[in-house]
Enzyme design. Structure first.
Site, PDB file in Angstrom:
ATOM      1  N   LYS A 191       6.462   1.398   8.215  1.00  0.00           N
ATOM      2  CA  LYS A 191       6.578   0.071   7.630  1.00  0.00           C
ATOM      3  C   LYS A 191       5.454  -0.079   6.622  1.00  0.00           C
ATOM      4  O   LYS A 191       4.320  -0.404   6.955  1.00  0.00           O
ATOM      5  CB  LYS A 191       6.485  -1.005   8.711  1.00  0.00           C
ATOM      6  CG  LYS A 191       7.209  -2.323   8.372  1.00  0.00           C
ATOM      7  CD  LYS A 191       6.676  -3.071   7.162  1.00  0.00           C
ATOM      8  CE  LYS A 191       5.445  -3.868   7.512  1.00  0.00           C
ATOM      9  NZ  LYS A 191       4.970  -4.679   6.320  1.00  0.00           N
ATOM     10  N   GLU A 229      -6.710   0.273  13.518  1.00  0.00           N
ATOM     11  CA  GLU A 229      -7.869   0.385  12.622  1.00  0.00           C
ATOM     12  C   GLU A 229      -7.879  -0.895  11.816  1.00  0.00           C
ATOM     13  O   GLU A 229      -7.034  -1.106  10.954  1.00  0.00           O
ATOM     14  CB  GLU A 229      -7.761   1.626  11.727  1.00  0.00           C
ATOM     15  CG  GLU A 229      -9.063   1.950  11.010  1.00  0.00           C
ATOM     16  CD  GLU A 229      -9.119   1.392   9.611  1.00  0.00           C
ATOM     17  OE1 GLU A 229      -9.718   0.299   9.435  1.00  0.00           O
ATOM     18  OE2 GLU A 229      -8.577   2.023   8.695  1.00  0.00           O
ATOM     19  N   CYS A 253     -11.511  -1.093   3.747  1.00  0.00           N
ATOM     20  CA  CYS A 253     -11.908  -1.535   5.088  1.00  0.00           C
ATOM     21  C   CYS A 253     -13.353  -1.172   5.395  1.00  0.00           C
ATOM     22  O   CYS A 253     -14.043  -1.904   6.112  1.00  0.00           O
ATOM     23  CB  CYS A 253     -10.958  -0.969   6.133  1.00  0.00           C
ATOM     24  SG  CYS A 253     -10.827   0.831   6.099  1.00  0.00           S
ATOM     25  N   GLU A 290     -15.037 -10.789   6.426  1.00  0.00           N
ATOM     26  CA  GLU A 290     -14.503  -9.752   5.546  1.00  0.00           C
ATOM     27  C   GLU A 290     -13.815 -10.411   4.356  1.00  0.00           C
ATOM     28  O   GLU A 290     -12.871 -11.179   4.513  1.00  0.00           O
ATOM     29  CB  GLU A 290     -13.518  -8.857   6.289  1.00  0.00           C
ATOM     30  CG  GLU A 290     -13.025  -7.705   5.430  1.00  0.00           C
ATOM     31  CD  GLU A 290     -12.097  -6.765   6.184  1.00  0.00           C
ATOM     32  OE1 GLU A 290     -12.179  -5.548   5.948  1.00  0.00           O
ATOM     33  OE2 GLU A 290     -11.296  -7.253   7.007  1.00  0.00           O
TER      34      GLU A 290
END
Length: 501
Positions: free
Chosen positions: A195, A271, A306, A403
């Site tokens: 996906k 993750e 990330c 973040e």
């Protein structure tokens, strides 16, 4: 074979040719490219120009059910799951060869889809191809175990594929993250449903045609473009999916764990987000080089990384001089046309992410941080934000804790090793950390004290396929790359044989 593109004009010509030929926009289910069952589509836009690239199939529950059924049939049929490891290796190496032959096309698709510089996309392709080759070559070199027993028994520990794996990947490194997920899962003998992000589905759909050409059997690899809250949720809740492998935000990762608990307790490897600290001690050598790396750690890929080194912790005795060097390095990393091989940064992926980053910049100013560079979007078409540096950041500020996923660097000062470690660990995240020092005793002390899945010493992210990638705390629990990722995509089976006297 056409010559490799090397200039902006070359890449523009290749882009025009790809669009003119027509991009694959249909889902890939059970060895066929098909429209979504309900005919729904989503629009993918070039963030550097604002132009529409394509209308892509937007899959939902019915499409997920069809793909899962096909994946299960393929797995139980055994054409791939029970194929000898060396034979699976040959197919995956063939896929790597095809990816290499089409690397410029694949890189260009990622650049057009999510705005990253084409030079960066080419680097991603090398990483994706290397990942596939690494796992293909590994699978026929991993042995089972023989347990220590007496003469009256034989104990075996076998590794077997899990079954159906749903891989949900992000938009910031579309094909490289895809390779990190599917390479070990396929090598281990699983059926995989991919996906891709709704923001960057094009390279995944092109990969599907290459996988078919490479010889992956029917149903073993499928691609479902669409949204997370529709087809992604359907895969996560499926009673016949055995594993979810996900890279993305911490919030979505938590949702996926809940869906696994609400369904069949499928394995979930995550993750997730990061707010990575980069610690610079006064004893490090060559501050110019360190500053260049510190700037690259946050501004590479527009900060949409990330493990971006978004928190720069600098010993106060060198802080002022070092920050000046970081600002000078940032000036050399300005955004430009993603089709220009000389551009270091490109465009933000979409309007929502663009507005999110600008809102954090406004909050940083309001919270009292000192804006040293950047801070305003560039004029003209496209979603471009220059490198932005805040000094005097504290751990109470949103820009220092949350973040952002954009080109925004927060600089902290510290006076002691203990203070540096406290600041570094004062985070919900633990994906990566950097450490710059020439004192080997300090390096060993601090490395062991940092709560992080990976620590880069006197570098930032200089790693390869031989070491695992992943985090701790709310950065997730999964590991990509290395032999350890193959362990995630297989189950242990214990066999105990009683031997006749």
């Amino acid at each position: 074979m056409s010559p490799a593109p090397t200039t902006r004009a070359d890449w523009q010509a290749l882009a025009a040719s790809l669009v003119e030929q027509g991009l694959e926009t249909r889902a890939y289910i059970d060895d066929a490219f098909v429209d979504a069952a309900d005919g729904a589509t989503l629009t993918t836009i070039n963030p550097a120009t604002g132009e529409t690239l394509a209308e892509v199939a937007s899959c939902d529950v019915a499409d997920a059910e069809a793909a899962v059924a096909a994946a299960r049939r393929a797995f139980e049929g055994g054409e791939w799951s029970r194929r000898a490891p060396g034979q699976r290796k040959a197919v995956l190496l063939r896929l790597a060869e095809l990816m290499e032959a089409h690397q410029h096309e694949l890189a260009l698709l990622d650049t057009l889809d999510m705005g990253k510089p084409v030079g960066s996309s080419l680097g991603d392709m090398a990483g994706a191809i290397g990942c596939l080759r690494h796992h293909a070559e590994s699978i026929d070199k991993l042995y089972g175990e023989v347990a220590p027993t007496g003469n009256d028994a034989l104990g075996l520990v076998l590794r077997e594929p899990l079954g159906v794996v749903a891989s949900i990947v992000p938009w910031n490194f579309p094909l490289m993250m895809t390779a990190w997920k599917i390479a070990p899962a396929l090598a281990a003998g699983n059926s995989v449903i991919l996906k891709p992000s709704e923001k960057s589905p094009l390279s995944a759909l092109r990969l599907a045609s290459l996988a078919r050409e490479a010889g992956l059997p029917r149903g073993v690899f499928q691609v479902l473009p669409g949204f997370g809250h529709t087809v992604g949720k359907a895969l996560a809740l499926s009673m016949d999916v055995d594993c979810l492998a996900f890279t993305g935000s911490t919030g979505v990762g938590k949702q996926l764990m809940q869906y696994a608990g609400q369904s069949n307790l499928k394995k979930v490897f995550l993750e997730c987000g990061g707010k990575s600290p980069n610690l610079v001690f006064a004893d490090c050598k060559d501050l110019d080089r360190v500053a260049e790396h510190a700037a690259g750690a946050i501004f590479h890929n527009q900060g949409e990384v990330c493990i971006a080194g978004s928190r720069l912790l600098v010993e106060n005795s060198i802080r002022e001089a070092f920050v000046d060097k970081v600002l000078a390095a940032a000036e050399r990393m300005q955004p430009g046309d993603p089709l220009d091989p000389n551009s270091f940064m490109g465009a933000m992926v979409d309007q929502a992410q663009y507005e999110r980053v600008l809102d954090y910049i406004r909050r940083g100013v309001e919270e009292g941080a000192t804006l040293r560079s950047g801070g305003k979007a560039l004029d003209g078409p496209g979603l471009f934000i220059p490198p932005t540096v805040f000094d005097g950041v504290t751990d109470a500020m949103a820009i220092g804790r949350e973040e952002i996923f954009g080109p925004v660097l927060s600089v902290f000062g510290f006076d002691s090793e203990d203070e540096a470690v406290r600041l570094a660990n004062d985070s919900d995240y633990g994906l990566a950390a950097g450490l710059w020092s020439q004192d080997i005793d300090r390096i060993m002390r601090v490395t062991r004290r940092l709560r992080s899945g990976q620590v880069f010493v006197n570098n930032w992210a200089d790693m390869d396929q031989t070491v695992p990638f992943g985090g701790v705390k709310q950065s997730g629990n999964g590991r990509d790359k290395s032999h350890h990722s193959l362990e995630e995509y297989s189950d242990l089976k214990s066999v105990w044989m009683t031997l006749a006297p």
